[in-house]
Design a protein around this motif. Structure first.
Motif, PDB file in Angstrom:
ATOM      1  N   GLU A  20       8.004   7.809   4.588  1.00 53.05           N
ATOM      2  CA  GLU A  20       7.906   7.006   3.370  1.00 53.05           C
ATOM      3  C   GLU A  20       6.532   7.131   2.715  1.00 53.05           C
ATOM      4  O   GLU A  20       6.123   6.249   1.953  1.00 53.05           O
ATOM      5  CB  GLU A  20       8.185   5.536   3.701  1.00 53.05           C
ATOM      6  N   GLY A  21       5.861   8.224   3.009  1.00 54.26           N
ATOM      7  CA  GLY A  21       4.534   8.403   2.435  1.00 54.26           C
ATOM      8  C   GLY A  21       3.451   7.788   3.304  1.00 54.26           C
ATOM      9  O   GLY A  21       3.673   7.519   4.494  1.00 54.26           O
ATOM     10  N   TRP A  22       2.289   7.531   2.704  1.00 53.91           N
ATOM     11  CA  TRP A  22       1.129   7.062   3.466  1.00 53.91           C
ATOM     12  C   TRP A  22       0.452   5.896   2.757  1.00 53.91           C
ATOM     13  O   TRP A  22       0.602   5.709   1.537  1.00 53.91           O
ATOM     14  CB  TRP A  22       0.096   8.191   3.627  1.00 53.91           C
ATOM     15  N   GLU A  23      -0.266   5.134   3.535  1.00 48.65           N
ATOM     16  CA  GLU A  23      -1.176   4.126   3.000  1.00 48.65           C
ATOM     17  C   GLU A  23      -2.599   4.651   3.174  1.00 48.65           C
ATOM     18  O   GLU A  23      -2.906   5.306   4.184  1.00 48.65           O
ATOM     19  CB  GLU A  23      -1.010   2.791   3.718  1.00 48.65           C
ATOM     20  N   TYR A  24      -3.479   4.347   2.213  1.00 50.93           N
ATOM     21  CA  TYR A  24      -4.842   4.878   2.242  1.00 50.93           C
ATOM     22  C   TYR A  24      -5.866   3.750   2.221  1.00 50.93           C
ATOM     23  O   TYR A  24      -5.716   2.781   1.462  1.00 50.93           O
ATOM     24  CB  TYR A  24      -5.085   5.800   1.041  1.00 50.93           C
ATOM     25  N   ASP A  25      -6.882   3.901   3.041  1.00 50.72           N
ATOM     26  CA  ASP A  25      -7.996   2.962   3.059  1.00 50.72           C
ATOM     27  C   ASP A  25      -9.008   3.406   2.008  1.00 50.72           C
ATOM     28  O   ASP A  25     -10.103   3.889   2.324  1.00 50.72           O
ATOM     29  CB  ASP A  25      -8.637   2.928   4.448  1.00 50.72           C
ATOM     30  N   TYR A  26      -8.612   3.285   0.755  1.00 55.29           N
ATOM     31  CA  TYR A  26      -9.410   3.814  -0.364  1.00 55.29           C
ATOM     32  C   TYR A  26      -9.225   2.901  -1.559  1.00 55.29           C
ATOM     33  O   TYR A  26      -8.886   3.341  -2.657  1.00 55.29           O
ATOM     34  CB  TYR A  26      -8.933   5.237  -0.674  1.00 55.29           C
ATOM     35  N   GLU A  27      -9.437   1.624  -1.320  1.00 58.84           N
ATOM     36  CA  GLU A  27      -9.155   0.607  -2.329  1.00 58.84           C
ATOM     37  C   GLU A  27      -9.926   0.862  -3.628  1.00 58.84           C
ATOM     38  O   GLU A  27     -11.136   1.095  -3.614  1.00 58.84           O
ATOM     39  CB  GLU A  27      -9.522  -0.775  -1.791  1.00 58.84           C
ATOM     40  N   GLY A  28      -9.213   0.823  -4.734  1.00 58.02           N
ATOM     41  CA  GLY A  28      -9.848   0.939  -6.038  1.00 58.02           C
ATOM     42  C   GLY A  28     -10.206   2.349  -6.455  1.00 58.02           C
ATOM     43  O   GLY A  28     -10.740   2.552  -7.540  1.00 58.02           O
ATOM     44  N   ARG A  29      -9.943   3.337  -5.620  1.00 55.23           N
ATOM     45  CA  ARG A  29     -10.294   4.712  -5.951  1.00 55.23           C
ATOM     46  C   ARG A  29      -9.061   5.611  -5.790  1.00 55.23           C
ATOM     47  O   ARG A  29      -8.129   5.281  -5.065  1.00 55.23           O
ATOM     48  CB  ARG A  29     -11.431   5.215  -5.070  1.00 55.23           C
ATOM     49  N   ARG A  30      -9.121   6.753  -6.474  1.00 53.52           N
ATOM     50  CA  ARG A  30      -7.989   7.672  -6.379  1.00 53.52           C
ATOM     51  C   ARG A  30      -8.491   9.105  -6.437  1.00 53.52           C
ATOM     52  O   ARG A  30      -9.231   9.484  -7.350  1.00 53.52           O
ATOM     53  CB  ARG A  30      -7.000   7.425  -7.516  1.00 53.52           C
ATOM     54  N   SER A  31      -8.102   9.905  -5.446  1.00 53.84           N
ATOM     55  CA  SER A  31      -8.381  11.341  -5.437  1.00 53.84           C
ATOM     56  C   SER A  31      -7.047  12.061  -5.580  1.00 53.84           C
ATOM     57  O   SER A  31      -5.981  11.455  -5.460  1.00 53.84           O
ATOM     58  CB  SER A  31      -9.074  11.749  -4.137  1.00 53.84           C
ATOM     59  N   PHE A  32      -7.095  13.373  -5.806  1.00 56.44           N
ATOM     60  CA  PHE A  32      -5.810  14.075  -5.922  1.00 56.44           C
ATOM     61  C   PHE A  32      -5.113  14.136  -4.563  1.00 56.44           C
ATOM     62  O   PHE A  32      -3.895  14.322  -4.487  1.00 56.44           O
ATOM     63  CB  PHE A  32      -5.989  15.475  -6.530  1.00 56.44           C
ATOM     64  N   VAL A  33      -5.864  13.937  -3.493  1.00 55.50           N
ATOM     65  CA  VAL A  33      -5.251  13.885  -2.158  1.00 55.50           C
ATOM     66  C   VAL A  33      -4.360  12.657  -2.035  1.00 55.50           C
ATOM     67  O   VAL A  33      -3.226  12.737  -1.549  1.00 55.50           O
ATOM     68  CB  VAL A  33      -6.344  13.876  -1.064  1.00 55.50           C
ATOM     69  N   THR A  34      -4.851  11.508  -2.480  1.00 54.81           N
ATOM     70  CA  THR A  34      -4.049  10.278  -2.383  1.00 54.81           C
ATOM     71  C   THR A  34      -2.910  10.282  -3.395  1.00 54.81           C
ATOM     72  O   THR A  34      -1.852   9.709  -3.144  1.00 54.81           O
ATOM     73  CB  THR A  34      -4.933   9.045  -2.609  1.00 54.81           C
TER      74      THR A  34
END
Length: 558
Positions: A119-133
């Motif tokens: 079902e995809g992933w959760e990221y510990d990257y609050e408030g930011r976005r990279s093309f990886v996420t």
């Protein structure tokens, strides 16, 4: 017949006009830093784990933290000899059963089966976005991140050759401006790419124009200054890349979306189109195309801005390379010493790119504060230019070149075995390695030009420097894939490459104080050149001595 160098004696070798053009073109190096190593921020891979929609609902209902949720859903695995919660697997648990309730204490799940993320992933990257996420480029798709940098370097490789040809065919200024048209279009297309495949295609086009335009600017500025200023101008032109390195983490800190960061990196290339009104075409290139009247016009404008006066010698201006021989690739490998120079220089271009890009991209996977780490490592690049300018005329080229490689290699080896608990010591040693490889990268450019004869010099630099882009293609795969095995393993590879490069440099001849070679014989038989210079010097001394004796015997001189 007067050459352009002769006319520069009158027009000014590095006057106000050249300084103005130089300042404008130095700006081109700064956004290139964002293109070259922007992957550290645009492609940042944050801590992540499998998404389980039922577990997310339970977390929201029970008020669990993200860390508690991860601890309950991700099994422990051994990664680089450290037990960590898996990023690519989760426990196969039905979170809708009532007995689990809201107790966040970790149950015994040693016998619970695990499954891959579905079902995809959760990221510990609050408030930011990279093309990886955004595109979920993790786990089995993690290698696709490597392609982001590899395709850029593929664009560099093709673009340097293509735009280099166009610069010789249609002019430095036209090629520079056309490359920036491409950069503006391709850069915006990267920012709006709807999927990862189109992103890679647009990224390749972006690389095609960026480096080719940078090289065209480098050639233009070195062609309009006096010979004695070319090396200093070249080193400072590259030093502005380091200024771009310092600006990049500040931009990335305040611009949290990778697409908007891409837009900001691209905007300068659109602004560079205004240079149409501020920089001239290279008079040297115009002379090579038999466009003497335009060359004379531009040279007169330069002299006027420099407040210098030209004599009638300008009327005899001619191309000083009009009768040069036609070069071929075989000239670079046909004879023993030319073959040795080509191999060693090509390897050094390759090593410089692999180690330099590898050390920078490594900052994105260390787990610390990537903005501060990037800023600190960028600061150490500045001493490189000054160390080069200070040592090359006092010590020579070969020893500083070899020492920079060896220092970079030693620093990589030492850093790999310093424990993380000695953070500042590890940071200092890593920065010394960054300083060493920066010196190497900047030195290989002009050492390359000094080790080839005139008629094959441009071809020699072009061929050898293609290995730089090959190294750039290899670097992300070396770093990211080996780091999965052991985080410090890439450093050992970088160290081996740099050590070997330093040893090979010691096999090259010293070029300090040696006239630039004109023929292949000057390379293969340097002693003949020295004997010729010695003989000519002795003949000059004898001529002057005889002249003095004759003047003393001449009664009219008394």
């Amino acid at each position: 017949m007067a050459t352009f160098d002769d006319i520069l004696e009158e027009a000014g070798k590095f006057g106000h006009c050249q300084k103005r053009i130089f300042a404008l073109l130095c700006m081109v190096s700064m956004p290139w830093a964002g293109v070259y190593v922007g992957i550290v921020f645009q492609g940042f891979t944050p801590d992540h784990w499998c998404r389980d929609s039922a577990a997310v609902e339970r977390r929201e209902a029970c008020g669990w933290s993200r860390e508690e949720s991860r601890r309950l859903t991700a099994p422990l695995v051994n990664i680089s000899r450290i037990l960590q919660h898996s990023s690519c697997e989760r426990y196969e648990v039905d979170w809708n059963v009532t007995e689990l309730r809201c107790d966040p204490q970790e149950p015994d799940q040693s016998r619970t089966p695990t499954v891959r993320c579905t079902e995809g992933w959760e990221y510990d990257y609050e408030g930011r976005r990279s093309f990886v996420t955004e595109f979920d480029l993790v786990c089995s798709d993690g290698w696709l991140v490597d392609l982001y940098q590899a395709t850029l370097n593929m664009g560099f490789l093709i673009g340097t050759i293509a735009i280099g040809y166009l610069a010789d065919r249609f002019g430095r200024k036209v090629s520079f401006l056309m490359s920036n048209v491409l950069n503006g279009i391709a850069g915006i297309l990267v920012a709006v790419a709807p999927d990862y495949i189109s992103l890679l295609v647009f990224r390749t086009l972006f690389g095609f124009g960026v480096k080719g335009g940078w090289v065209a600017g480098y050639v233009l500025i070195t062609e309009i200054v006096g010979v004695e200023f070319r090396r200093t101008v070249g080193v400072i032109y590259q030093m502005f890349f380091s200024i771009g390195i310092l600006i990049l983490p500040l931009l990335a800190y305040f611009i949290t979306d990778w697409r908007w960061l891409q837009v900001v990196i691209t905007i300068p290339y659109i602004l560079f189109l205004s240079y149409y009104w501020f920089i001239p075409e290279s008079p040297r290139w115009l002379l090579s195309q038999n466009r003497k009247s335009k060359a004379v016009e531009i040279t007169k404008d330069m002299a006027k801005e420099n407040k210098m006066t030209l004599t009638k010698m300008i009327e005899t201006l001619s191309d000083d390379n009009a009768e040069s021989s036609t070069a071929s690739f075989m000239d670079l490998i046909r004879t023993p010493k030319m073959r040795k120079h080509t191999f060693i220089l090509s390897y050094n271009w390759f090593t410089s790119a692999v180690v330099y890009q590898g050390l920078i991209m490594r900052l994105g996977i260390l787990g610390g504060n990537v903005y501060i780490d990037f800023l600190i490592s960028g600061l150490v690049e500045f001493p490189a230019a000054f160390l080069i300018l200070f040592t090359i005329e006092r010590i020579g080229r070969r020893l500083p070149f070899a020492a920079a490689n060896i220092v970079a290699g030693a620093s990589c080896f030492i850093t790999a075995f310093i424990p993380d608990s000695m953070f500042w010591f590890k940071t200092v040693v890593a920065c010394i390695g960054r300083l060493g490889i920066t010196m190497t990268f900047e030195m290989v450019v002009f050492v390359n030009t000094e080790l080839y004869p005139t008629f094959v010099r441009n071809l020699g630099v072009s061929v050898c420097s293609t290995l730089c882009d090959v190294g750039g293609i290899v670097a992300p795969f070396l770093l990211y894939r080996l780091a999965v095995i052991w985080l410090e393993l890439p450093l050992l590879i970088f160290g081996c490459l740099a050590f070997l490069a330093g040893g090979l440099v010691l096999l090259l001849p010293e070029t300090r104080g040696v006239p630039l070679p004109e023929t292949i014989d000057n390379i293969e038989f340097p002693d003949r050149v020295k004997e010729k210079i010695t003989l000519e010097s002795q003949q000059l001394v004898n001529l002057l001595s005889n002249s003095d004796v004759s003047s003393c015997k001449d009664p009219a001189a008394v």
